[in-house]
Write a protein that holds these residues in place. Structure first.
Motif, mmCIF file in Angstrom:
data_model
loop_
_atom_site.group_PDB
_atom_site.id
_atom_site.type_symbol
_atom_site.label_atom_id
_atom_site.label_comp_id
_atom_site.label_asym_id
_atom_site.label_seq_id
_atom_site.Cartn_x
_atom_site.Cartn_y
_atom_site.Cartn_z
ATOM 1 N N LEU A 158 -24.527 -4.936 12.302
ATOM 2 C CA LEU A 158 -25.353 -6.180 13.563
ATOM 3 C C LEU A 158 -24.136 -7.383 12.701
ATOM 4 O O LEU A 158 -24.218 -8.458 14.025
ATOM 5 C CB LEU A 158 -26.656 -6.847 13.291
ATOM 6 N N SER A 159 -24.025 -7.797 11.693
ATOM 7 C CA SER A 159 -23.110 -8.864 10.984
ATOM 8 C C SER A 159 -21.985 -9.300 11.563
ATOM 9 O O SER A 159 -21.303 -10.264 12.373
ATOM 10 C CB SER A 159 -23.441 -9.202 9.802
ATOM 11 N N PHE A 160 -21.358 -8.228 12.031
ATOM 12 C CA PHE A 160 -19.888 -8.085 12.460
ATOM 13 C C PHE A 160 -19.941 -8.482 13.985
ATOM 14 O O PHE A 160 -19.255 -9.273 14.217
ATOM 15 C CB PHE A 160 -19.701 -6.149 12.288
ATOM 16 N N LEU A 161 -20.895 -7.485 14.835
ATOM 17 C CA LEU A 161 -20.265 -7.864 15.802
ATOM 18 C C LEU A 161 -21.294 -9.295 16.487
ATOM 19 O O LEU A 161 -20.809 -9.775 17.288
ATOM 20 C CB LEU A 161 -21.701 -6.678 16.700
ATOM 21 N N SER A 162 -22.011 -9.939 15.113
ATOM 22 C CA SER A 162 -22.547 -11.065 16.400
ATOM 23 C C SER A 162 -21.809 -11.749 15.896
ATOM 24 O O SER A 162 -21.277 -13.126 16.673
ATOM 25 C CB SER A 162 -23.935 -11.166 14.833
ATOM 26 N N ASP A 163 -20.549 -11.972 14.698
ATOM 27 C CA ASP A 163 -19.483 -12.216 13.995
ATOM 28 C C ASP A 163 -18.100 -12.517 15.781
ATOM 29 O O ASP A 163 -18.226 -13.669 16.066
ATOM 30 C CB ASP A 163 -19.266 -12.169 13.632
ATOM 31 N N VAL A 164 -18.299 -11.231 16.087
ATOM 32 C CA VAL A 164 -17.238 -10.904 17.092
ATOM 33 C C VAL A 164 -17.734 -11.755 18.679
ATOM 34 O O VAL A 164 -17.416 -12.428 19.478
ATOM 35 C CB VAL A 164 -17.633 -9.619 17.694
ATOM 36 N N LYS A 165 -19.224 -11.467 18.592
ATOM 37 C CA LYS A 165 -19.564 -12.095 19.771
ATOM 38 C C LYS A 165 -20.083 -12.741 19.889
ATOM 39 O O LYS A 165 -19.504 -13.923 20.955
ATOM 40 C CB LYS A 165 -20.617 -10.793 20.161
ATOM 41 N N ALA A 166 -19.612 -13.828 18.921
ATOM 42 C CA ALA A 166 -19.185 -15.363 19.203
ATOM 43 C C ALA A 166 -18.192 -15.696 18.556
ATOM 44 O O ALA A 166 -17.965 -18.038 18.981
ATOM 45 C CB ALA A 166 -20.969 -15.910 17.642
ATOM 46 N N GLY A 167 -17.259 -15.162 18.953
ATOM 47 C CA GLY A 167 -15.855 -16.045 18.384
ATOM 48 C C GLY A 167 -15.349 -16.269 17.134
ATOM 49 O O GLY A 167 -14.298 -17.157 17.673
ATOM 50 N N ARG A 168 -15.887 -15.796 16.290
ATOM 51 C CA ARG A 168 -15.301 -16.221 15.038
ATOM 52 C C ARG A 168 -13.833 -15.527 14.674
ATOM 53 O O ARG A 168 -13.932 -14.187 15.472
ATOM 54 C CB ARG A 168 -16.678 -16.323 13.999
ATOM 55 N N ARG A 169 -13.302 -16.214 13.630
ATOM 56 C CA ARG A 169 -12.201 -15.135 13.823
ATOM 57 C C ARG A 169 -11.266 -15.856 12.043
ATOM 58 O O ARG A 169 -11.676 -16.762 12.070
ATOM 59 C CB ARG A 169 -10.972 -15.774 14.410
ATOM 60 N N PRO A 170 -10.597 -14.665 11.949
ATOM 61 C CA PRO A 170 -10.959 -12.934 12.280
ATOM 62 C C PRO A 170 -12.045 -12.317 11.792
ATOM 63 O O PRO A 170 -13.448 -13.145 10.812
ATOM 64 C CB PRO A 170 -9.230 -12.663 10.890
ATOM 65 N N VAL A 171 -12.872 -11.321 11.572
ATOM 66 C CA VAL A 171 -13.671 -10.820 11.582
ATOM 67 C C VAL A 171 -12.725 -9.502 10.673
ATOM 68 O O VAL A 171 -12.926 -9.071 11.534
ATOM 69 C CB VAL A 171 -15.094 -10.513 12.524
ATOM 70 N N ARG A 172 -13.760 -8.966 9.684
ATOM 71 C CA ARG A 172 -13.109 -7.465 9.091
ATOM 72 C C ARG A 172 -14.704 -6.794 9.023
ATOM 73 O O ARG A 172 -15.868 -7.293 8.782
ATOM 74 C CB ARG A 172 -13.051 -8.252 7.874
ATOM 75 N N ALA A 173 -13.845 -5.248 9.113
ATOM 76 C CA ALA A 173 -14.728 -4.361 8.947
ATOM 77 C C ALA A 173 -14.370 -3.512 7.891
ATOM 78 O O ALA A 173 -13.362 -3.339 7.871
ATOM 79 C CB ALA A 173 -15.329 -3.691 9.947
ATOM 80 N N PRO A 174 -14.952 -2.369 6.781
ATOM 81 C CA PRO A 174 -15.136 -1.286 6.216
ATOM 82 C C PRO A 174 -14.072 0.173 7.021
ATOM 83 O O PRO A 174 -14.102 -0.692 8.202
ATOM 84 C CB PRO A 174 -16.172 -0.943 5.123
#
Length: 318
Positions: A158-174
């Motif tokens: 959820l934190s990952f998707l929230s950051d992506v949807k908020a336009g933050r950059r870059p966002v990382r995932a395992p």
């Protein structure tokens, strides 16, 4: 295909036969070559030029309409509120059972959408990377429930998707390895402000319990603008899973690093019995309890026959 409850008169979906759906392609150009289509296909799945032309090109055309309308709404709202927001990606969820062909669908959509003009940036991520590591699952007694909602690090997803949807950059995932059947330590995938993000996973349409105090409790699908559910009869899904298991026994399972290497020397009869046991113990239970109940939440449902060919398409009414 009827997605209504037994007592429900109104069907929230429009149902299209394969022939009806194929005609909706209109003049959408074919931008993939035959060798590219072959490379997008999963081992056990079926995908050819005809399937792309009759199923995925109409879907690509529909998505272009949805994305354009959402962008215009976004800019109109921004003008109305007199604000300047960061770039907001359009997020598409792809759901369905194990062995349904989600990965193939997600890759084909990524390839087609990335060829739109002007060329948008289209990223793809699977929720496998948000599974808890095996050590955690073993400690919590969840290894036999891998793929169930409780086996995922939901706050991290959820934190990952929230950051992506908020336009933050870059966002990382395992990153997850299907060879070792585990999270790869110290490895990440980077998502950097895509125009479109495709999120694929068995439980992406899962809902959560409603809070009694009215506080917000986000679920993964809250971040989706459009969602696709890959559907098939349970007996068909079971057969596909067994066939995939047998194919992997003769390929990936032979690798000594494979988590399933112990199955590599099984006979056909032993491997089939093992695959059926795993299906019934884990995948069927997850399908019945957690995946299939989310099907009516999808924007679009593609129903496959035993030959992996999409037979009907159901589109949620606006």
């Amino acid at each position: 295909m009827d997605i209504r409850a037994a007592e429900q008169q109104y069907n929230p979906y429009r149902i299209f036969s394969r022939e009806q759906w194929a005609r909706l392609r209109d003049d959408t150009p074919m931008t993939l070559e035959a060798d590219e289509i072959a490379a997008l296909r999963s081992m056990h799945d079926r995908l050819d030029l005809k399937e792309v032309e009759e199923i995925y090109l109409p879907l690509s055309r529909l998505l272009s309409i949805y994305v354009d309308a959402m962008q215009r709404l976004y800019y109109a709202q921004r003008r109305f509120l007199r604000i300047r927001d960061r770039k907001v990606p359009y997020i598409i969820g792809v759901a369905g059972s194990v062995a349904a062909g989600k990965s193939t669908t997600a890759r084909v959509l990524q390839a087609l959408l990335a060829r739109w003009s002007p060329r948008p940036k289209v990223d793809l991520i699977t929720t496998d990377g948000f599974l808890f590591p095996n050590a955690v699952l073993e400690r919590q007694g969840l290894m036999q429930k891998k793929g169930f909602p409780e086996s995922y690090d939901l706050p991290l997803l959820l934190s990952f998707l929230s950051d992506v949807k908020a336009g933050r950059r870059p966002v990382r995932a395992p990153v997850y390895s299907h060879l070792t059947y585990d999270i790869i330590p110290n490895e990440e995938i980077e998502i950097d402000q895509p125009d479109i993000l495709i999120v694929e996973g068995v439980n992406v349409l899962q809902t959560g319990r409603l809070p009694r105090d009215g506080k917000a409790v986000p679920v993964v699908s809250d971040f989706f603008d459009f969602s696709v559910y890959i559907d098939a009869e349970e007996s068909v899904l079971r057969d596909w899973y067994v066939r995939r298991f047998l194919a992997l026994r003769d390929t990936a399972f032979l690798d000594p690093r494979s988590y399933f290497n112990r199955y590599a020397l099984l006979s056909d009869e032993e491997a089939t019995a093992t695959a059926i046991a795993i299906w019934e113990r884990t995948n069927l239970a997850n399908l019945e309890d957690n995946i299939l109940p989310t099907r009516p939440r999808a924007t679009l449902i593609m129903k496959k026959g035993a030959d992996h060919v999409v037979e009907t398409v159901a589109l949620r009414r606006l």
